[in-house]
Motif scaffolding. Structure first.
Motif, PDB file in Angstrom:
ATOM      1  N   LEU A 102       0.812  -1.220   0.000  1.00  0.00           N
ATOM      2  CA  LEU A 102       0.000   0.000   0.000  1.00  0.00           C
ATOM      3  C   LEU A 102       0.845   1.269   0.000  1.00  0.00           C
ATOM      4  N   PHE A 103       2.142   1.132   0.240  1.00  0.00           N
ATOM      5  CA  PHE A 103       3.005   2.296   0.440  1.00  0.00           C
ATOM      6  C   PHE A 103       4.109   2.343  -0.597  1.00  0.00           C
ATOM      7  N   GLU A 104       4.406   3.537  -1.066  1.00  0.00           N
ATOM      8  CA  GLU A 104       5.516   3.760  -1.990  1.00  0.00           C
ATOM      9  C   GLU A 104       6.733   4.254  -1.206  1.00  0.00           C
ATOM     10  N   GLY A 105       7.890   4.024  -1.775  1.00  0.00           N
ATOM     11  CA  GLY A 105       9.104   4.583  -1.195  1.00  0.00           C
ATOM     12  C   GLY A 105       9.707   3.791  -0.054  1.00  0.00           C
ATOM     13  N   LEU A 106       9.327   2.514   0.091  1.00  0.00           N
ATOM     14  CA  LEU A 106       9.954   1.689   1.127  1.00  0.00           C
ATOM     15  C   LEU A 106      11.276   1.145   0.609  1.00  0.00           C
ATOM     16  N   ASP A 107      12.255   1.006   1.497  1.00  0.00           N
ATOM     17  CA  ASP A 107      13.525   0.424   1.052  1.00  0.00           C
ATOM     18  C   ASP A 107      13.423  -1.101   1.080  1.00  0.00           C
ATOM     19  N   VAL A 108      14.529  -1.786   0.809  1.00  0.00           N
ATOM     20  CA  VAL A 108      14.499  -3.248   0.711  1.00  0.00           C
ATOM     21  C   VAL A 108      14.153  -3.924   2.035  1.00  0.00           C
ATOM     22  N   ASN A 109      14.361  -3.232   3.152  1.00  0.00           N
ATOM     23  CA  ASN A 109      14.023  -3.785   4.465  1.00  0.00           C
ATOM     24  C   ASN A 109      12.610  -3.419   4.901  1.00  0.00           C
ATOM     25  N   GLY A 110      11.857  -2.767   4.029  1.00  0.00           N
ATOM     26  CA  GLY A 110      10.492  -2.378   4.376  1.00  0.00           C
ATOM     27  C   GLY A 110      10.431  -1.144   5.261  1.00  0.00           C
ATOM     28  N   ALA A 111      11.469  -0.335   5.237  1.00  0.00           N
ATOM     29  CA  ALA A 111      11.503   0.877   6.056  1.00  0.00           C
ATOM     30  C   ALA A 111      11.138   2.088   5.206  1.00  0.00           C
ATOM     31  N   PHE A 112      10.472   3.035   5.835  1.00  0.00           N
ATOM     32  CA  PHE A 112      10.213   4.318   5.187  1.00  0.00           C
ATOM     33  C   PHE A 112      11.491   5.143   5.247  1.00  0.00           C
ATOM     34  N   VAL A 113      11.792   5.851   4.183  1.00  0.00           N
ATOM     35  CA  VAL A 113      12.955   6.735   4.158  1.00  0.00           C
ATOM     36  C   VAL A 113      12.439   8.158   3.984  1.00  0.00           C
ATOM     37  N   LEU A 114      12.613   8.970   5.017  1.00  0.00           N
ATOM     38  CA  LEU A 114      12.216  10.371   4.999  1.00  0.00           C
ATOM     39  C   LEU A 114      13.380  11.203   5.497  1.00  0.00           C
ATOM     40  N   ASN A 115      13.701  12.269   4.778  1.00  0.00           N
ATOM     41  CA  ASN A 115      14.795  13.166   5.177  1.00  0.00           C
ATOM     42  C   ASN A 115      16.087  12.400   5.436  1.00  0.00           C
ATOM     43  N   GLU A 116      16.357  11.419   4.596  1.00  0.00           N
ATOM     44  CA  GLU A 116      17.560  10.592   4.680  1.00  0.00           C
ATOM     45  C   GLU A 116      17.647   9.777   5.973  1.00  0.00           C
ATOM     46  N   LYS A 117      16.505   9.540   6.621  1.00  0.00           N
ATOM     47  CA  LYS A 117      16.459   8.710   7.827  1.00  0.00           C
ATOM     48  C   LYS A 117      15.471   7.577   7.597  1.00  0.00           C
ATOM     49  N   ARG A 118      15.722   6.448   8.243  1.00  0.00           N
ATOM     50  CA  ARG A 118      14.877   5.269   8.067  1.00  0.00           C
ATOM     51  C   ARG A 118      13.982   5.079   9.282  1.00  0.00           C
ATOM     52  N   TYR A 119      12.724   4.737   8.996  1.00  0.00           N
ATOM     53  CA  TYR A 119      11.734   4.501  10.042  1.00  0.00           C
ATOM     54  C   TYR A 119      11.115   3.125   9.811  1.00  0.00           C
ATOM     55  N   PHE A 120      11.105   2.308  10.861  1.00  0.00           N
ATOM     56  CA  PHE A 120      10.603   0.941  10.766  1.00  0.00           C
ATOM     57  C   PHE A 120       9.247   0.834  11.464  1.00  0.00           C
ATOM     58  N   ILE A 121       8.329   0.123  10.813  1.00  0.00           N
ATOM     59  CA  ILE A 121       6.946   0.016  11.283  1.00  0.00           C
ATOM     60  C   ILE A 121       6.685  -1.372  11.827  1.00  0.00           C
ATOM     61  N   THR A 122       5.990  -1.420  12.950  1.00  0.00           N
ATOM     62  CA  THR A 122       5.433  -2.660  13.473  1.00  0.00           C
ATOM     63  C   THR A 122       3.936  -2.470  13.566  1.00  0.00           C
ATOM     64  N   LEU A 123       3.193  -3.436  13.060  1.00  0.00           N
ATOM     65  CA  LEU A 123       1.730  -3.376  13.050  1.00  0.00           C
ATOM     66  C   LEU A 123       1.209  -4.598  13.791  1.00  0.00           C
ATOM     67  N   LEU A 124       0.589  -4.355  14.938  1.00  0.00           N
ATOM     68  CA  LEU A 124       0.091  -5.448  15.776  1.00  0.00           C
ATOM     69  C   LEU A 124      -1.429  -5.393  15.865  1.00  0.00           C
ATOM     70  N   LEU A 125      -2.046  -6.556  16.003  1.00  0.00           N
ATOM     71  CA  LEU A 125      -3.497  -6.646  16.159  1.00  0.00           C
ATOM     72  C   LEU A 125      -3.784  -7.337  17.472  1.00  0.00           C
ATOM     73  N   TYR A 126      -4.519  -6.652  18.343  1.00  0.00           N
ATOM     74  CA  TYR A 126      -4.911  -7.229  19.633  1.00  0.00           C
ATOM     75  C   TYR A 126      -6.359  -7.666  19.520  1.00  0.00           C
ATOM     76  N   CYS A 127      -6.576  -8.973  19.641  1.00  0.00           N
ATOM     77  CA  CYS A 127      -7.911  -9.520  19.421  1.00  0.00           C
ATOM     78  C   CYS A 127      -8.597  -9.889  20.724  1.00  0.00           C
TER      79      CYS A 127
END
Length: 145
Positions: free
Chosen positions: A81-106
């Motif tokens: 769903l997202f553009e611009g992710l690097d090979v590790n699935g990180a967002f790159v903004l302002n030359e910095k990498r941000y990693f996402i964790t998405l959890l579902l509590y059921c």
């Protein structure tokens, strides 16, 4: 006989140099701390923006039909769903990498489940920069709710 030469003595010059040095060192410290504070706030602002963006996109396109095991990161299921992710699935903004964790509590007794988005500054997920919570409904038979 008076010596009426005008000018500064060596002692006066040394004192003036010492005072000037103290002022300059203090100013450099002030600016250095200001730059660090600005960089930290830029990281936080980017992380808050990313957590909101991810939460909104995943809520709009949520497709899970069953509760995953606890601590399962669902973000790889939604990376498309997202553009611009690097090979590790990180967002790159302002030359910095941000990693996402998405959890579902059921909770089987509730119709809505809690979605938890976390943004980290590194792949080791040591420093949490931002987190956001939202609600989603599990899909039954693949139909949208």
């Amino acid at each position: 006989m008076k010596n009426s030469s005008k000018g500064f003595t060596v002692i006066e010059l040394l004192i003036a140099f010492a005072v000037l040095s103290i002022v300059v060192v203090g100013a450099i410290g002030f600016f250095t701390q200001g730059f660090q504070f600005t960089s930290y706030n830029e990281d936080k602002l980017s992380a808050v923006h990313l957590s909101s963006l991810v939460l909104e996109k995943v809520q709009e396109n949520f497709s899970e039909t069953a509760c995953p095991s606890p601590d399962t990161n669902l973000f790889p299921n939604y990376q498309h769903l997202f553009e611009g992710l690097d090979v590790n699935g990180a967002f790159v903004l302002n030359e910095k990498r941000y990693f996402i964790t998405l959890l579902l509590y059921c909770d089987p007794e509730q119709s809505l489940q809690t979605l938890h988005v976390q943004v980290f500054d590194s792949v080791t997920r040591e420093k949490l920069l931002s987190q956001n919570f939202g609600y989603v409904q599990l899909q039954s038979g693949g139909s949208a709710s």
